[in-house]
Write a protein that holds these residues in place. Structure first.
Motif, PDB file in Angstrom:
ATOM      1  N   GLU A 172      51.734   7.079 -46.845  1.00  0.00           N
ATOM      2  CA  GLU A 172      52.736   6.129 -47.325  1.00  0.00           C
ATOM      3  C   GLU A 172      53.681   6.830 -48.296  1.00  0.00           C
ATOM      4  O   GLU A 172      53.399   6.897 -49.504  1.00  0.00           O
ATOM      5  CB  GLU A 172      52.048   4.974 -48.057  1.00  0.00           C
ATOM      6  CG  GLU A 172      51.099   4.173 -47.197  1.00  0.00           C
ATOM      7  CD  GLU A 172      50.935   2.764 -47.742  1.00  0.00           C
ATOM      8  OE1 GLU A 172      51.245   1.832 -47.001  1.00  0.00           O
ATOM      9  OE2 GLU A 172      50.546   2.613 -48.902  1.00  0.00           O
ATOM     10  N   ALA A 176      59.389   5.002 -49.455  1.00  0.00           N
ATOM     11  CA  ALA A 176      59.571   4.073 -48.331  1.00  0.00           C
ATOM     12  C   ALA A 176      58.860   2.745 -48.560  1.00  0.00           C
ATOM     13  O   ALA A 176      59.002   1.827 -47.760  1.00  0.00           O
ATOM     14  CB  ALA A 176      59.066   4.727 -47.040  1.00  0.00           C
ATOM     15  N   ILE A 177      58.081   2.648 -49.644  1.00  0.00           N
ATOM     16  CA  ILE A 177      57.294   1.427 -49.853  1.00  0.00           C
ATOM     17  C   ILE A 177      58.130   0.356 -50.528  1.00  0.00           C
ATOM     18  O   ILE A 177      58.627   0.553 -51.640  1.00  0.00           O
ATOM     19  CB  ILE A 177      56.027   1.722 -50.697  1.00  0.00           C
ATOM     20  CG1 ILE A 177      55.108   2.667 -49.921  1.00  0.00           C
ATOM     21  CG2 ILE A 177      55.296   0.440 -51.049  1.00  0.00           C
ATOM     22  CD1 ILE A 177      53.824   3.002 -50.638  1.00  0.00           C
ATOM     23  N   SER A 218      57.728   0.171 -45.403  1.00  0.00           N
ATOM     24  CA  SER A 218      58.776  -0.637 -44.765  1.00  0.00           C
ATOM     25  C   SER A 218      58.634  -0.742 -43.244  1.00  0.00           C
ATOM     26  O   SER A 218      59.637  -0.720 -42.520  1.00  0.00           O
ATOM     27  CB  SER A 218      60.165  -0.124 -45.154  1.00  0.00           C
ATOM     28  OG  SER A 218      60.334  -0.199 -46.555  1.00  0.00           O
ATOM     29  N   VAL A 219      57.394  -0.828 -42.778  1.00  0.00           N
ATOM     30  CA  VAL A 219      57.183  -1.042 -41.338  1.00  0.00           C
ATOM     31  C   VAL A 219      57.571  -2.481 -41.009  1.00  0.00           C
ATOM     32  O   VAL A 219      57.261  -3.415 -41.741  1.00  0.00           O
ATOM     33  CB  VAL A 219      55.701  -0.791 -40.954  1.00  0.00           C
ATOM     34  CG1 VAL A 219      55.429  -1.236 -39.518  1.00  0.00           C
ATOM     35  CG2 VAL A 219      55.353   0.679 -41.125  1.00  0.00           C
ATOM     36  N   ILE A 238      50.747  -2.256 -43.835  1.00  0.00           N
ATOM     37  CA  ILE A 238      51.995  -3.013 -43.937  1.00  0.00           C
ATOM     38  C   ILE A 238      51.967  -3.920 -45.152  1.00  0.00           C
ATOM     39  O   ILE A 238      51.023  -4.710 -45.322  1.00  0.00           O
ATOM     40  CB  ILE A 238      52.183  -3.854 -42.654  1.00  0.00           C
ATOM     41  CG1 ILE A 238      52.193  -2.924 -41.434  1.00  0.00           C
ATOM     42  CG2 ILE A 238      53.472  -4.655 -42.717  1.00  0.00           C
ATOM     43  CD1 ILE A 238      51.999  -3.638 -40.132  1.00  0.00           C
TER      44      ILE A 238
HETATM   45  C1  PEP Z   1      52.309  -0.999 -48.806  1.00  0.00           C
HETATM   46  O1  PEP Z   1      52.297  -1.685 -49.802  1.00  0.00           O
HETATM   47  O2  PEP Z   1      51.303  -0.333 -48.515  1.00  0.00           O
HETATM   48  C2  PEP Z   1      53.539  -0.977 -48.000  1.00  0.00           C
HETATM   49  C3  PEP Z   1      53.631  -0.093 -47.049  1.00  0.00           C
HETATM   50  O3  PEP Z   1      54.503  -1.890 -48.330  1.00  0.00           O
HETATM   51  P1  PEP Z   1      55.834  -2.219 -47.470  1.00  0.00           P
HETATM   52  O4  PEP Z   1      55.409  -2.390 -46.036  1.00  0.00           O
HETATM   53  O5  PEP Z   1      56.352  -3.505 -48.062  1.00  0.00           O
HETATM   54  O6  PEP Z   1      56.754  -1.082 -47.650  1.00  0.00           O
END
Ligand code: PEP
Length: 260
Positions: A172, A176-177, A218-219, A238
């Motif tokens: 992760e 990108a989170i 951000s999937v 996710i």
């Molecule tokens: C996460 O919190 O592990 C995550 C990937 O969040 P998001 O999908 O909102 O980026």
């Protein structure tokens, strides 16, 4: 052959009513039965969500497992505010997310502490999802692989190959989170391949062939198809999109039909 694994990290969101509605809608909107799916609700709802799933899963093609978002490495004692792995099992958890970047950044979690948690989880039979990821600054300095290798190897220190095989890794990238910026499928695949190569070098091919590596960051339904098509991406962790039944179900359906 690695079975696709999609997990929803609800973070500090939902109440029990919303959780039930989410589960009901996911059941209604999915037909999948050939991939693994888990939801990770906040601690206070683990028991009720897990019971709700048990009461409602009969005759549903989708099997939803429950995961926690954290745990302590000790069994019990004077650790105010903490929760043990035994307690998580007692309330129906199969998985536990460990080392999420929010816990590393906001709660000062270290690779060493995360490693202790993984040891404890595995000793109990809980399945860890170990999160690893670099920050934007680290990537801009070209240090992303160095960071990932360190988080990976320190997180897995002193585990037996047979134990590592039962872990899930979640790559992760921190940038990108929750930002809406997904890593491109090429960037994600490149890092997943690097993680698998690192596992091969250190633990052998059996381990690296078995370990599932989820992508997280951000999937959403619009990008999962290209991500899951990559050789070394075995699923997704996710956040935001797991709080909406439509998007989480769509992601499950796309992965289920991906032919992997
Ligand atoms: C996460 O919190 O592990 C995550 C990937 O969040 P998001 O999908 O909102 O980026």
């Amino acid at each position: 052959m690695r079975r696709i694994f999609i997990a929803g990290n609800w973070k500090m969101n939902t109440n029990f009513q919303e959780a039930k509605e989410l589960i009901d809608a996911i059941y209604q909107q999915t037909n999948s039965h050939d991939i693994d799916v888990a939801v990770c609700p906040p601690m206070p709802y683990l028991s009720s969500v897990s019971n709700y799933i048990k009461e409602n899963e009969h005759q549903k093609s989708l099997q939803i497992k429950v995961g926690a978002q954290n745990m302590h490495w000790e069994e019990k004692g004077a650790y105010t505010g903490e929760v043990s792995g035994t307690m998580l099992q007692d309330v129906g958890c199969t998985y536990v997310v460990l080392g999420h970047s929010e816990r590393r950044a906001l709660f000062s979690e270290t690779n060493n502490g995360i490693n202790k948690k993984i040891h404890k989880a595995l000793a109990l039979g809980l399945l860890p999802i170990l999160c690893i990821g670099e920050t934007l600054e680290e990537r801009e300095k070209g240090k992303e692989k160095e960071i990932i290798e360190k988080q990976l190897l320190e997180g897995l220190t002193d585990l037996l190959p047979s134990q590592i095989e039962t872990c899930t890794l979640a790559y992760e990238p921190v940038w990108a989170i929750g930002t809406g910026k997904t890593a491109s499928p090429e960037i994600a695949q490149d890092m997943h391949a690097f993680i698998r190569k690192t596992l091969t070098e250190k633990y052998g091919k059996n381990v690296s062939d078995s370990v599932r590596i989820q992508y997280g960051g951000s999937v959403k339904p619009q990008n999962i198809q290209e991500l899951i098509a990559q050789n070394d991406i075995d699923g997704a962790l996710i956040g935001g999109a797991s709080l909406k039944a439509d998007s989480f179900s769509k992601i499950i359906e796309i992965c289920s039909l991906s032919g992997k």
